[in-house]
Design a protein around this motif. Structure first.
Motif, mmCIF file in Angstrom:
data_model
loop_
_atom_site.group_PDB
_atom_site.id
_atom_site.type_symbol
_atom_site.label_atom_id
_atom_site.label_comp_id
_atom_site.label_asym_id
_atom_site.label_seq_id
_atom_site.Cartn_x
_atom_site.Cartn_y
_atom_site.Cartn_z
ATOM 1 N N THR A 90 0.826 -1.200 0.000
ATOM 2 C CA THR A 90 0.000 0.000 0.000
ATOM 3 C C THR A 90 0.864 1.254 0.000
ATOM 4 O OG1 THR A 90 -1.876 -1.052 1.127
ATOM 5 C CG2 THR A 90 -1.717 1.336 1.288
ATOM 6 N N PRO A 92 -0.384 5.084 -1.016
ATOM 7 C CA PRO A 92 -1.483 5.887 -1.552
ATOM 8 C C PRO A 92 -1.040 6.925 -2.581
ATOM 9 C CG PRO A 92 -1.650 5.701 0.832
ATOM 10 C CD PRO A 92 -0.295 5.184 0.448
ATOM 11 N N VAL A 96 -4.365 11.456 -1.200
ATOM 12 C CA VAL A 96 -5.078 10.458 -0.384
ATOM 13 C C VAL A 96 -4.093 9.940 0.656
ATOM 14 C CG1 VAL A 96 -6.263 8.241 -0.370
ATOM 15 C CG2 VAL A 96 -6.589 9.804 -2.302
ATOM 16 N N SER A 97 -4.432 10.055 1.928
ATOM 17 C CA SER A 97 -3.517 9.646 3.000
ATOM 18 C C SER A 97 -3.691 8.162 3.326
ATOM 19 C CB SER A 97 -3.779 10.475 4.257
ATOM 20 O OG SER A 97 -5.044 10.125 4.819
ATOM 21 N N ILE A 98 -2.731 7.628 4.061
ATOM 22 C CA ILE A 98 -2.860 6.245 4.505
ATOM 23 C C ILE A 98 -4.070 6.109 5.429
ATOM 24 C CG2 ILE A 98 -1.213 6.621 6.389
ATOM 25 C CD1 ILE A 98 -1.859 3.314 4.471
ATOM 26 N N ASP A 100 -6.848 7.748 5.076
ATOM 27 C CA ASP A 100 -8.007 7.691 4.182
ATOM 28 C C ASP A 100 -8.183 6.277 3.629
ATOM 29 O OD1 ASP A 100 -8.392 10.411 4.543
ATOM 30 O OD2 ASP A 100 -7.290 10.970 2.725
ATOM 31 N N VAL A 101 -7.085 5.638 3.261
ATOM 32 C CA VAL A 101 -7.144 4.271 2.753
ATOM 33 C C VAL A 101 -7.573 3.314 3.858
ATOM 34 C CG1 VAL A 101 -5.793 2.362 1.784
ATOM 35 C CG2 VAL A 101 -5.434 4.697 0.964
ATOM 36 N N ARG A 123 -9.276 0.031 -3.943
ATOM 37 C CA ARG A 123 -7.918 0.302 -3.460
ATOM 38 C C ARG A 123 -6.877 0.220 -4.568
ATOM 39 N NH1 ARG A 123 -7.421 -4.468 1.094
ATOM 40 N NH2 ARG A 123 -7.918 -6.275 -0.199
ATOM 41 N N LEU A 126 -6.459 3.712 -5.749
ATOM 42 C CA LEU A 126 -6.006 4.687 -4.745
ATOM 43 C C LEU A 126 -4.522 4.514 -4.466
ATOM 44 C CD1 LEU A 126 -8.920 4.348 -2.130
ATOM 45 C CD2 LEU A 126 -8.661 6.133 -3.881
ATOM 46 N N ASP A 127 -3.818 3.739 -5.307
ATOM 47 C CA ASP A 127 -2.482 3.277 -4.954
ATOM 48 C C ASP A 127 -1.486 3.451 -6.088
ATOM 49 O OD1 ASP A 127 -1.668 1.446 -2.405
ATOM 50 O OD2 ASP A 127 -0.374 1.016 -4.113
ATOM 51 N N VAL A 192 -11.034 10.377 -1.200
ATOM 52 C CA VAL A 192 -11.237 9.150 -1.970
ATOM 53 C C VAL A 192 -12.270 9.380 -3.059
ATOM 54 C CG1 VAL A 192 -12.123 6.777 -1.849
ATOM 55 C CG2 VAL A 192 -10.530 7.628 -0.086
#
Length: 215
Positions: A90, A92, A96-98, A100-101, A123, A126-127, A192
């Motif tokens: 992971t 991000p 997008v912050s960790i 948020d994930v 996801r 988002l990565d 997100v």
């Protein structure tokens, strides 16, 4: 010769490579689940969060990225993918912050009970590592992708959505659809929703045709 990967138990596969190659192995880095003992000698290890990713997952990905920057056409890379990679690998996208994930993963998987197949389109988009993107950093080195599952070639190239060293079959539209399917769209972080709605092609995952052009 390098080894990169992420999975629960990834070190056991990496250890086998260490044992076979010995001094011929230059190094590498893998991400295993927290609580595991570190058993590798030549390959670095980060222990990250699963099933909810954490900052250590990010640090492990950053270490892999650092090591891929100097790869050359003459180098050989083994990648390892197996169960748990979708959390452990992971990193991000910008904006997008960790956290948020983490929140999105928690809402979908823990609160809503969504299966991995419905969570991954979200996801993946988002990565910076998932959906085959890790392989773009390895290129132009030659890569040998080890997967701990018995899938045929067509499935791996055209129907895969979770073995992240390989191409991804999902889209931004799929990600939005899955959040709405599980009544989670209005509950995940705004960052997100904005990222998925924008659907910037720069952050699209790797598809089969692009992947086949790699070594």
């Amino acid at each position: 010769i390098f080894v990169f990967g992420a999975a629960k138990g990834v070190q056991r596969i990496a250890k086998a490579i260490e044992d076979v190659l010995g001094d011929r192995l230059t190094g590498g880095h893998v991400i295993d689940k927290k609580g595991c003992d570190i058993i590798l000698d030549r390959i670095g290890v980060t222990l990250g969060g699963h099933p909810i990713p954490d900052e250590d997952c990010v640090k492990g990905c950053q270490r892999i990225l650092e090591m891929t920057r100097d790869l050359r056409k003459e180098d050989l890379v083994f990648t390892i993918a197996g169960n748990g990679i979708s959390s452990l690998l992971t990193l991000p996208v910008p904006g997008v912050s960790i956290e948020d994930v983490r929140r999105t993963t928690y809402i979908m998987q823990i609160e809503r009970g969504a299966p991995t197949a419905d969570l991954n389109p979200i996801r993946n988009h988002l990565d910076l590592m998932k959906g085959g993107r890790i392989s773009t950093y390895i290129h132009p080195a030659k890569a040998i992708h080890l997967v701990a599952f018995d899938y045929d070639y067509d499935h791996l190239m055209n129907k895969n959505l979770w073995l992240h060293t390989l191409p991804d079959c999902t889209t931004f539209e799929d990600a939005v659809r899955m959040l709405k399917k599980w009544d989670a769209w209005d509950y995940v972080p705004q960052s997100v929703r904005e990222h998925l709605s924008k659907a910037d092609p720069k952050y699209e995952t790797v598809k089969a045709e692009e992947f086949k052009k790699m070594s």
